[in-house]
Scaffold this motif. Structure first.
Motif, mmCIF file in Angstrom:
data_model
loop_
_atom_site.group_PDB
_atom_site.id
_atom_site.type_symbol
_atom_site.label_atom_id
_atom_site.label_comp_id
_atom_site.label_asym_id
_atom_site.label_seq_id
_atom_site.Cartn_x
_atom_site.Cartn_y
_atom_site.Cartn_z
ATOM 1 N N LEU A 195 16.112 31.011 -7.196
ATOM 2 C CA LEU A 195 17.396 31.376 -7.813
ATOM 3 C C LEU A 195 17.322 32.792 -8.386
ATOM 4 N N LEU A 196 16.207 33.090 -9.037
ATOM 5 C CA LEU A 196 16.010 34.424 -9.614
ATOM 6 C C LEU A 196 16.043 35.492 -8.515
ATOM 7 N N LEU A 197 15.312 35.253 -7.435
ATOM 8 C CA LEU A 197 15.244 36.249 -6.362
ATOM 9 C C LEU A 197 16.600 36.438 -5.686
ATOM 10 N N TRP A 198 17.299 35.336 -5.464
ATOM 11 C CA TRP A 198 18.638 35.454 -4.856
ATOM 12 C C TRP A 198 19.610 36.172 -5.796
ATOM 13 N N GLY A 199 19.528 35.823 -7.072
ATOM 14 C CA GLY A 199 20.405 36.464 -8.060
ATOM 15 C C GLY A 199 20.184 37.971 -8.082
ATOM 16 N N LEU A 200 18.929 38.367 -8.078
ATOM 17 C CA LEU A 200 18.622 39.801 -8.121
ATOM 18 C C LEU A 200 19.030 40.487 -6.821
ATOM 19 N N ARG A 201 18.927 39.755 -5.717
ATOM 20 C CA ARG A 201 19.324 40.348 -4.428
ATOM 21 C C ARG A 201 20.832 40.610 -4.413
ATOM 22 N N ILE A 202 21.595 39.624 -4.900
ATOM 23 C CA ILE A 202 23.054 39.796 -4.957
ATOM 24 C C ILE A 202 23.402 40.940 -5.918
ATOM 25 N N TYR A 203 22.682 40.997 -7.024
ATOM 26 C CA TYR A 203 22.888 42.082 -8.007
ATOM 27 C C TYR A 203 22.720 43.452 -7.329
ATOM 28 N N VAL A 204 21.672 43.608 -6.540
ATOM 29 C CA VAL A 204 21.418 44.909 -5.891
ATOM 30 C C VAL A 204 22.551 45.261 -4.929
ATOM 31 N N VAL A 205 22.971 44.284 -4.141
ATOM 32 C CA VAL A 205 24.022 44.559 -3.139
ATOM 33 C C VAL A 205 25.325 44.957 -3.844
ATOM 34 N N VAL A 206 25.697 44.174 -4.871
ATOM 35 C CA VAL A 206 26.941 44.492 -5.598
ATOM 36 C C VAL A 206 26.843 45.872 -6.239
ATOM 37 N N MET A 207 25.696 46.167 -6.842
ATOM 38 C CA MET A 207 25.529 47.457 -7.519
ATOM 39 C C MET A 207 25.581 48.621 -6.531
ATOM 40 N N LEU A 208 25.027 48.408 -5.343
ATOM 41 C CA LEU A 208 25.057 49.491 -4.345
ATOM 42 C C LEU A 208 26.506 49.800 -3.945
ATOM 43 N N VAL A 209 27.323 48.749 -3.853
ATOM 44 C CA VAL A 209 28.744 48.956 -3.532
ATOM 45 C C VAL A 209 29.405 49.760 -4.662
ATOM 46 N N LEU A 210 29.064 49.408 -5.913
ATOM 47 C CA LEU A 210 29.647 50.125 -7.053
ATOM 48 C C LEU A 210 29.191 51.579 -7.100
ATOM 49 N N VAL A 211 27.925 51.809 -6.727
ATOM 50 C CA VAL A 211 27.430 53.196 -6.669
ATOM 51 C C VAL A 211 28.254 53.982 -5.661
ATOM 52 N N LEU A 212 28.494 53.354 -4.517
ATOM 53 C CA LEU A 212 29.270 54.011 -3.455
ATOM 54 C C LEU A 212 30.674 54.368 -3.978
ATOM 55 N N ILE A 213 31.280 53.408 -4.683
ATOM 56 C CA ILE A 213 32.628 53.648 -5.229
ATOM 57 C C ILE A 213 32.599 54.822 -6.217
ATOM 58 N N SER A 214 31.603 54.810 -7.105
ATOM 59 C CA SER A 214 31.569 55.853 -8.141
ATOM 60 C C SER A 214 31.295 57.223 -7.534
ATOM 61 N N VAL B 232 22.050 63.473 -4.032
ATOM 62 C CA VAL B 232 21.595 63.902 -5.362
ATOM 63 C C VAL B 232 22.232 63.048 -6.458
ATOM 64 N N LEU B 233 23.514 62.736 -6.281
ATOM 65 C CA LEU B 233 24.208 61.962 -7.311
ATOM 66 C C LEU B 233 23.677 60.535 -7.419
ATOM 67 N N THR B 234 23.229 59.997 -6.307
ATOM 68 C CA THR B 234 22.932 58.560 -6.306
ATOM 69 C C THR B 234 21.460 58.210 -6.453
ATOM 70 N N VAL B 235 20.564 59.149 -6.132
ATOM 71 C CA VAL B 235 19.176 58.739 -5.914
ATOM 72 C C VAL B 235 18.532 58.072 -7.130
ATOM 73 N N ASN B 236 18.660 58.664 -8.307
ATOM 74 C CA ASN B 236 18.009 58.067 -9.475
ATOM 75 C C ASN B 236 18.711 56.790 -9.930
ATOM 76 N N VAL B 237 20.043 56.753 -9.733
ATOM 77 C CA VAL B 237 20.785 55.548 -10.116
ATOM 78 C C VAL B 237 20.367 54.383 -9.207
ATOM 79 N N ILE B 238 20.247 54.662 -7.907
ATOM 80 C CA ILE B 238 19.808 53.612 -6.972
ATOM 81 C C ILE B 238 18.411 53.121 -7.345
ATOM 82 N N ALA B 239 17.560 54.054 -7.771
ATOM 83 C CA ALA B 239 16.199 53.669 -8.166
ATOM 84 C C ALA B 239 16.240 52.662 -9.311
ATOM 85 N N VAL B 240 17.103 52.896 -10.292
ATOM 86 C CA VAL B 240 17.196 51.972 -11.434
ATOM 87 C C VAL B 240 17.734 50.616 -10.983
ATOM 88 N N LEU B 241 18.745 50.652 -10.097
ATOM 89 C CA LEU B 241 19.367 49.398 -9.662
ATOM 90 C C LEU B 241 18.416 48.564 -8.802
#
Lengths: 90, 477
Positions: A62-81, B410-419
């Motif tokens: 459960l922990l590993l799946w939770g963290l995996r979903i967290y990473v995927v969601v966060m990567l999408v948010l990074v892309l948006i930002s 450049v904008l994303t690299v360190n943030v991705i590392a934390v995530l």
């Protein structure tokens, strides 16, 4: 001086080492090489052994799946930002 | 759910157990004697030096310990000075330029403390198991989780490597060097370091280059910082940063990502293994890691101090890239100071390019079960060296493509590392608590408490970033 019960590495003596008193070891001698390395440090030994799969409890899965979903969601948010930063909405 | 059908068949392998027995005392010794490789012989030579230094240490108690430390220092210093890389120094520079001397000075020290807690575990894992991080994850958790972990590593490493070449280009650009020549120099240095065919020589060359991360110190001194303000900030964590909350949060994340990243776990553990460290070297490995964290935190603070005049003079640094910081601070720290700063950015890029490309090559070698040691000659471990050099060439090449989305990287690299760090930390904590793997060297209560605290802090930082992205007005204008 080296205590009587000490081996090459300072730990307890475990066997008679061929480099015990050598000023410079003869590394062409396999016994010398093997006396300086630990049993699971030799490449051939590592290739022949594995720790093997551990049994994952439900909690760990459960922990590993939770963290995996967290990473995927966060990567999408990074892309948006980043898209917002590059193409700001006026 | 967590297994795939192409798992390797029931192992023909013998089960591995943590041991400190010498190979010569193993029942397999006669068989192993005929199977020794170049890598084994080189590693045995390194062990001989340590053994001899320990003998001398016992005879001469004054300086004997120093020679043992000199031999065993390396992976820890390299990983921390390697992580003081071009995007990290850029983050610290941006921090100094936008917020001056204040909250971020002690905050950077805290991030290095977090890094120290995490990296110490890799020293123990590598010294006890003699296996790299990727190899252990695949071995203990299977391919399914192993490939996820590798995916994070590969993505993070490649993006970071691109930013290293941006730093190399920008650093040398200050001196008028053309981008193609700057990138060529970067690739040539990475290549030169690996042609030694010897871990020890590679490590010493890279350590020699990493020392120049200290160039930020004279640059900071030339900025004539107010030392009482620095001391006050260190003790009180004030003044607090003011302004756009979202931008502050991104800088917080970038500064954490400048210190705690997945590649560091993979690199240091593999380097500890390649160096041939054994459980009896763990104390020296801890010292090595502490030394690396101390040096890197001093150099990081120096970068903040060097660009702090921009904050005090109200210069808007929000759009600055690496070399632009050097140009912008020139009026306050002089041409020499600015040149040192630019050289520091170049050095940060070079050392990190070497370390990160090596980290990728180690991980691929461990997963593909091909030779993965810097003690192997080029002809023997060509896939390992191909990945090492190929990743550096690809990243360098991307930097030279006109219109490539470098700003995005450049904008994303360190943030991705934390995530990407919380899952990497979960694997690390599970491994160091695995008695079948670690034997008596498993984590104790305080090590777990510290490790879990770091993981929770990183998770909260990431969730904060997520919330602020979804609700941009949450942190104010």
């Amino acid at each position: 001086m080296k205590p009587n019960d000490a081996g090459l590495d300072g730990g307890p003596r475990r066997f008679e080492s061929p480099v015990e008193d050598a000023a410079k070891p003869d590394l062409k001698d396999p016994r010398v090489v093997l006396s300086l390395l630990e049993a699971d440090q030799v490449v051939a030994a590592k290739q022949r052994t594995r720790f093997g799969r551990r049994k994952l409890s439900a909690g760990v899965r459960l922990l590993l799946w939770g963290l995996r979903i967290y990473v995927v969601v966060m990567l999408v948010l990074v892309l948006i930002s980043v898209l917002r930063a590059i193409h700001p909405v006026h | 759910m967590d297994s795939v059908k192409d798992e390797p068949p029931a192992p023909p392998y013998r089960p591995a157990h943590p041991t400190t027995d010498a190979a010569a005392a193993s029942p397999l010794a006669p068989e192993l004697a005929g199977l020794l490789t170049h890598e084994d012989v080189d590693r045995a030579q390194d062990r001989w030096r340590v053994t001899r230094a320990r003998w001398k240490e016992r005879r001469s108690k004054t300086f004997g310990g120093l020679s043992v430390l000199w031999l065993l220092v390396g992976p820890g210093v390299l990983v921390f000075l390697g992580e003081n890389d071009a995007p990290s120094m850029l983050s610290y520079s941006a921090t100094g330029a936008r917020f001056g001397i204040g909250f971020f000075i002690p905050f950077v020290v805290l991030t290095f403390l977090m890094g120290l807690i995490v990296q110490e575990m890799t020293v123990r894992l590598g010294s006890v198991t003699h296996r790299g991080h990727a190899e252990l994850i695949f071995d203990r958790f299977g391919r399914f989780w192993g490939f996820f972990s590798m995916g994070d590593l590969v993505l993070g490493n490649f993006l970071t490597l691109v930013t290293e070449f941006i730093g190399i280009r920008a650093g040398l650009g200050f001196f008028g060097v053309r981008p193609v020549i700057a990138v060529g120099i970067g690739v040539a240095v990475v290549f030169a370091a690996i042609t030694t065919g010897r871990y020890w020589t590679w490590e010493r060359i890279t350590l020699g280059l990493a020392v120049f991360n200290g160039l930020f110190v004279p640059a900071a001194i030339l900025s004539h910082p107010n030392w009482s303000s620095v001391g006050h900030a260190l003790l009180t964590w004030t003044p607090l940063p003011k302004g756009n909350g979202y931008e502050i949060l991104v800088l917080v994340l970038a500064d954490i990502g400048a210190t705690v990243t997945p590649w560091m776990l993979f690199f240091q553990q593999s380097a500890v293994v390649d160096k041939g460290m054994q459980p009896r070297d763990i104390l020296a490995g801890r010292f090595d890691t502490l030394l690396g964290a101390l040096l890197a935190s001093v150099f990081a603070i120096a970068a903040i101090l060097a660009t702090a005049p921009l904050f005090h003079h109200g210069i808007d640094a929000s759009q600055f890239q690496a070399a632009q910081f050097a140009q912008a601070i020139e009026p306050w720290i002089g041409h020499t100071g600015a040149a040192l700063f630019a050289l520091g950015i170049f050095e940060a890029g070079i050392v990190a390019a070497i370390a990160i490309s090596t980290s990728s090559a180690y991980a691929f070698g461990e997963v593909l079960q091909t030779g993965h040691s810097l003690n192997r000659p080029l002809r023997e471990a060509w896939p390992f060296y191909l990945i090492l050099l190929g990743s550096a060439c690809a990243a360098g090449g991307l930097v030279l493509i006109p219109g490539a989305p470098l700003e995005f990287v450049v904008l994303t690299v360190n943030v991705i590392a934390v995530l990407a760090m919380p899952p990497a930390l979960a694997f690390l904590l599970l491994l160091v608590n695995d008695r079948d793997v670690m034997g008596e060297h498993v984590n104790g209560f305080w090590e777990n408490a510290a490790g879990i605290t770091v993981a929770v802090l990183l998770l909260c930082a990431g969730l904060g970033f997520g919330l602020a992205t979804v609700f941009p007005k949450l942190l104010g204008p």
